[in-house]
Design an enzyme around this catalytic site. Structure first.
Site, PDB file in Angstrom:
ATOM      1  N   GLU A  29      72.543  15.651  57.346  1.00  0.00           N
ATOM      2  CA  GLU A  29      72.911  17.059  57.137  1.00  0.00           C
ATOM      3  C   GLU A  29      74.424  17.068  56.943  1.00  0.00           C
ATOM      4  OE1 GLU A  29      70.907  19.369  56.667  1.00  0.00           O
ATOM      5  OE2 GLU A  29      69.148  19.275  57.949  1.00  0.00           O
ATOM      6  N   GLU A  42      84.936  20.568  49.753  1.00  0.00           N
ATOM      7  CA  GLU A  42      84.640  21.426  50.902  1.00  0.00           C
ATOM      8  C   GLU A  42      85.974  21.854  51.515  1.00  0.00           C
ATOM      9  OE1 GLU A  42      82.704  19.690  54.404  1.00  0.00           O
ATOM     10  OE2 GLU A  42      81.573  21.540  54.646  1.00  0.00           O
ATOM     11  N   LYS A  57      74.782  11.738  70.543  1.00  0.00           N
ATOM     12  CA  LYS A  57      76.237  11.559  70.621  1.00  0.00           C
ATOM     13  C   LYS A  57      76.888  12.812  70.053  1.00  0.00           C
ATOM     14  CE  LYS A  57      79.521  10.254  68.139  1.00  0.00           C
ATOM     15  NZ  LYS A  57      80.520  11.248  68.620  1.00  0.00           N
ATOM     16  N   PRO A  58      77.407  13.659  70.943  1.00  0.00           N
ATOM     17  CA  PRO A  58      78.100  14.850  70.445  1.00  0.00           C
ATOM     18  C   PRO A  58      79.466  14.463  69.898  1.00  0.00           C
ATOM     19  CG  PRO A  58      78.158  14.802  72.842  1.00  0.00           C
ATOM     20  CD  PRO A  58      77.401  13.584  72.410  1.00  0.00           C
ATOM     21  N   CYS A 109      79.020  24.656  57.819  1.00  0.00           N
ATOM     22  CA  CYS A 109      78.527  23.976  56.613  1.00  0.00           C
ATOM     23  C   CYS A 109      78.026  25.006  55.612  1.00  0.00           C
ATOM     24  CB  CYS A 109      77.422  22.999  56.975  1.00  0.00           C
ATOM     25  SG  CYS A 109      76.078  23.749  57.904  1.00  0.00           S
ATOM     26  N   GLY A 113      77.215  16.025  59.879  1.00  0.00           N
ATOM     27  CA  GLY A 113      78.669  15.891  59.850  1.00  0.00           C
ATOM     28  C   GLY A 113      79.172  15.864  58.421  1.00  0.00           C
ATOM     29  N   SER A 114      80.339  15.269  58.243  1.00  0.00           N
ATOM     30  CA  SER A 114      80.977  15.301  56.927  1.00  0.00           C
ATOM     31  C   SER A 114      80.339  14.293  55.966  1.00  0.00           C
ATOM     32  CB  SER A 114      82.459  14.979  57.089  1.00  0.00           C
ATOM     33  OG  SER A 114      82.586  13.676  57.619  1.00  0.00           O
TER      34      SER A 114
HETATM   35  P1  NAD Z   1      82.515  14.345  61.270  1.00  0.00           P
HETATM   36  O1  NAD Z   1      81.836  13.675  60.136  1.00  0.00           O
HETATM   37  O2  NAD Z   1      83.959  14.111  61.457  1.00  0.00           O
HETATM   38  O3  NAD Z   1      81.823  13.915  62.652  1.00  0.00           O
HETATM   39  C1  NAD Z   1      80.447  14.115  62.882  1.00  0.00           C
HETATM   40  C2  NAD Z   1      79.995  13.175  63.989  1.00  0.00           C
HETATM   41  O4  NAD Z   1      80.043  11.828  63.505  1.00  0.00           O
HETATM   42  C3  NAD Z   1      80.873  13.208  65.236  1.00  0.00           C
HETATM   43  O5  NAD Z   1      80.059  13.133  66.368  1.00  0.00           O
HETATM   44  C4  NAD Z   1      81.709  11.954  65.073  1.00  0.00           C
HETATM   45  O6  NAD Z   1      82.221  11.445  66.298  1.00  0.00           O
HETATM   46  C5  NAD Z   1      80.698  10.996  64.462  1.00  0.00           C
HETATM   47  N1  NAD Z   1      81.252   9.839  63.751  1.00  0.00           N
HETATM   48  C6  NAD Z   1      82.485   9.696  63.210  1.00  0.00           C
HETATM   49  N2  NAD Z   1      82.584   8.472  62.612  1.00  0.00           N
HETATM   50  C7  NAD Z   1      81.399   7.853  62.783  1.00  0.00           C
HETATM   51  C8  NAD Z   1      80.871   6.584  62.389  1.00  0.00           C
HETATM   52  N3  NAD Z   1      81.600   5.713  61.695  1.00  0.00           N
HETATM   53  N4  NAD Z   1      79.606   6.289  62.708  1.00  0.00           N
HETATM   54  C9  NAD Z   1      78.841   7.172  63.382  1.00  0.00           C
HETATM   55  N5  NAD Z   1      79.273   8.387  63.795  1.00  0.00           N
HETATM   56  C10 NAD Z   1      80.538   8.722  63.495  1.00  0.00           C
HETATM   57  O7  NAD Z   1      82.201  15.888  61.137  1.00  0.00           O
HETATM   58  P2  NAD Z   1      82.729  17.116  62.028  1.00  0.00           P
HETATM   59  O8  NAD Z   1      84.171  17.356  61.763  1.00  0.00           O
HETATM   60  O9  NAD Z   1      82.297  16.968  63.431  1.00  0.00           O
HETATM   61  O10 NAD Z   1      81.869  18.305  61.391  1.00  0.00           O
HETATM   62  C11 NAD Z   1      82.262  18.958  60.232  1.00  0.00           C
HETATM   63  C12 NAD Z   1      81.474  18.493  59.036  1.00  0.00           C
HETATM   64  O11 NAD Z   1      80.089  18.553  59.316  1.00  0.00           O
HETATM   65  C13 NAD Z   1      81.694  19.389  57.828  1.00  0.00           C
HETATM   66  O12 NAD Z   1      81.741  18.614  56.671  1.00  0.00           O
HETATM   67  C14 NAD Z   1      80.450  20.269  57.835  1.00  0.00           C
HETATM   68  O13 NAD Z   1      80.116  20.830  56.582  1.00  0.00           O
HETATM   69  C15 NAD Z   1      79.418  19.304  58.312  1.00  0.00           C
HETATM   70  N6  NAD Z   1      78.281  20.005  58.898  1.00  0.00           N
HETATM   71  C16 NAD Z   1      77.096  19.981  58.250  1.00  0.00           C
HETATM   72  C17 NAD Z   1      76.021  20.688  58.765  1.00  0.00           C
HETATM   73  C18 NAD Z   1      74.689  20.709  58.071  1.00  0.00           C
HETATM   74  O14 NAD Z   1      73.725  21.125  58.706  1.00  0.00           O
HETATM   75  N7  NAD Z   1      74.580  20.309  56.822  1.00  0.00           N
HETATM   76  C19 NAD Z   1      76.175  21.402  59.948  1.00  0.00           C
HETATM   77  C20 NAD Z   1      77.403  21.392  60.585  1.00  0.00           C
HETATM   78  C21 NAD Z   1      78.455  20.687  60.055  1.00  0.00           C
END
Ligand code: NAD
Length: 525
Positions: free
Chosen positions: A243, A375, A170-171, A277, A221-222
């Site tokens: 991650e 962050e 799921k992107p 990140c 993600g976050s």
């Molecule tokens: P995000 O957490 O908003 O979203 C990440 C993914 O989770 C998206 O596909 C989103 O649709 C999905 N999502 C949202 N709510 C969900 C739920 N309740 N259940 C399951 N999936 C859900 O993050 P973002 O804005 O896409 O990315 C930025 C964040 O990701 C930053 O905090 C960054 O530091 C982190 N990040 C970490 C790494 C790493 O390798 N550690 C790499 C890239 C980004």
């Protein structure tokens, strides 16, 4: 949910570029109720895929590499248009990381995933031959962020399929177009239909994916979403890799080459408009060089060219969405109110477009400020003066996050010592963030930055379950520890313990006979 640059409803995602607001892709959103059916299809495809010999699975991945290589210009352009990063960053970060992951993992998958003999050191079990088998989990669920929309999911899907798994990806809805393109890469490379599937949508589709019970989840993600994912996985006892976010520290010692270190700092803080990140968000510079270092950073930051990432000369693209800019502004306001100074940048650049924010260097910061604790995920480089390397290490470790860090010094040996003291998943000495593109380097954080690893052989091993298989070479010999317990057996057991574990050789030797009594015992059931 809507934003000026994106909109998505239950049925449709309209992906618009953050720079020009042009429509990049119209994607059908997956209904959450469909996800478990899609996962079941992937599971059916996976059972056949896992039977295919590993060397053939490697051929599929090499073929995937060729498809990506041929489509590289189109993919880099799509990444840049959809998420706004400069084309050079789409090439170096997204394409190279993806291609390198396939190249490296197809080389090591054979030896890493082959059955491995486990020698036994205990004489009581020498007659057994032990083996470790590496078996696929089944279907891996991958939830990906938007910021490296090709590299992050691909560096996870490739090891997953090599290890014999199916995948449901799921992107992010902010990179739905790249997500859809990923699906086409696998079909063009001839992978079995339905083995790698892409479901599209926001959080509700992500949580439907977990509820559909994949055999493992890889979430990037976050922190905020990561907690929800961890809770959902815990309820269903699904293992997961997380991650999450970072607040990476950069320690600049007095003997560092300031010209090189400042170029590194601005690149690490501002590439992808700070939305990485592993962005360098906090710098701790030794007092004797801090002012000069900050001035160099400010001067270099002010020279960076803002604009649409599709122009190859552009260095800073737009931020992904307005709420992200607001977060940056709030952190800057808080820091300034507490005495920090913005020495360059700090403003929106409406002349370049609605998503643009100047690369910003801020000094006079300390750990009472949000900019040093939360962050930022935006184009802000915060520089704090420190009295010594020890103070820099203490402050670098004073964070809930622990993703990566860097140390800058002319003395590499000292750099290695400091690296060992830092609480982070990866530390680079005299470079920053680029380990993410080193296929041999594991990526993954500590604390709020998450758990588990991706990339490298360790990331490959995250995609398999280890099974221990034990074959007895004396199948007709009942074991001493089976039923028929007695005082004699207890005495023999005690002799066995003394023979194996007594601190002196004499005591051990004295118990050999008694221990053999356990081996050749009478009165078994
Ligand atoms: P995000 O957490 O908003 O979203 C990440 C993914 O989770 C998206 O596909 C989103 O649709 C999905 N999502 C949202 N709510 C969900 C739920 N309740 N259940 C399951 N999936 C859900 O993050 P973002 O804005 O896409 O990315 C930025 C964040 O990701 C930053 O905090 C960054 O530091 C982190 N990040 C970490 C790494 C790493 O390798 N550690 C790499 C890239 C980004």
């Amino acid at each position: 949910m809507t934003s000026p640059s994106r909109s998505f409803t239950a049925d449709r995602i309209e992906s618009r570029g953050p720079a020009a607001g042009d429509v990049i892709a119209q994607i059908e959103a997956t209904r959450p109720t469909r996800v478990s059916e899609i996962l079941a299809e992937a599971r059916r495809a996976q059972t056949e895929w896992a039977e295919i010999p590993l060397r053939i699975r490697c051929k599929f991945v090499r073929c995937l590499g060729e498809v990506i290589y041929r489509r590289r210009a189109e993919l880099a352009e799509l990444v840049s248009r959809e998420v706004g990063k400069p084309i050079v960053e789409s090439q170096f970060a997204d394409l190279v990381v993806t291609l390198e992951s396939g190249r490296y993992l197809t080389r090591i998958a054979g030896p890493e995933l082959a059955p491995r003999r486990v020698p036994h050191s205990n004489p009581a079990v020498r007659a057994k031959s032990g083996w470790l088998l590496h078996e696929p989990y089944g279907v891996i669920g991958i939830i990906a962020p938007w910021n490296f929309p090709l590299a992050i999911p691909m560096a996870q899907i490739i090891p997953a399929v090599l290890a014999g798994n199916g995948v449901v990806l799921k992107p992010s809805p902010f990179s739905a177009g790249v997500g859809a393109a990923i699906g086409t890469l696998f079909s063009e490379a001839g992978f079995p239909p339905k083995l790698v599937q892409v479901v599209q949508g926001g959080g509700e589709v992500g949580s439907a994916l977990i509820d559909a019970r994949p055999d493992k989840m890889i979430f990037t993600g976050s922190v905020e979403t990561g907690r929800k994912v961890a809770e959902a996985c815990a309820r269903l006892l699904i293992p997961c890799v997380l991650e999450l976010g970072g607040k990476d520290a950069m320690i600049v010692l007095a003997d560092a080459d300031l010209d090189v270190a400042s170029s590194a700092a601005v690149w690490a803080a501002f590439s992808n408009c700070g939305q990485a990140c592993v962005s360098a968000e906090r710098v701790y510079a030794e007092r004797s060089i801090a002012v000069e270092f900050a001035a160099l950073c400010a001067e270099k930051a002010a020279r960076l060219r803002l604009g649409s990432g599709r122009d190859a000369n552009i260095e800073i693209g737009p931020m992904i969405q307005p709420t992200q800019i607001e977060r940056v502004e709030e952190q800057l306001r808080d820091a300034v109110a507490r005495g920090a100074q913005i020495i360059t940048g700090g403003r929106r650049r409406a002349d370049a477009g609605p998503g643009f924010f100047e690369p910003t260097v801020i000094t006079g910061v300390n750990h009472t400020m949000r900019v040093m604790r939360e962050e930022t995920f935006g184009p802000v480089l915060a520089i704090q003066e420190v009295a010594s390397a020890e103070e820099a290490v203490r402050l670098a470790n004073d964070s809930e996050f622990g993703l990566a860090a860097s140390v800058w010094t002319a003395n590499s040996a000292r750099g290695r010592v400091i690296a060992a003291q830092l609480r982070a998943g990866a530390v680079m000495v005299n470079d920053v963030a680029s380990y993410f593109g080193i296929a041999e380097a594991p990526h993954g954080g500590r604390g709020w930055s998450g758990w588990g690893k991706t990339h490298s052989r360790i990331g490959l091993l995250e995609m398999v379950q280890v099974k221990y298989v034990d074959v007895d070479r004396l199948p007709r010999w009942p074991k001493p520890w089976w039923y028929g317990y007695s005082a004699a057996l207890s005495a023999a057991a005690d002799s066995f313990i003394a023979w194996m574990y007594a601190p002196t050789w004499l005591e051990r030797w004295r118990n050999v006979r008694g221990a053999l009594g356990a081996v050749f015992r009478r009165g078994r059931v």
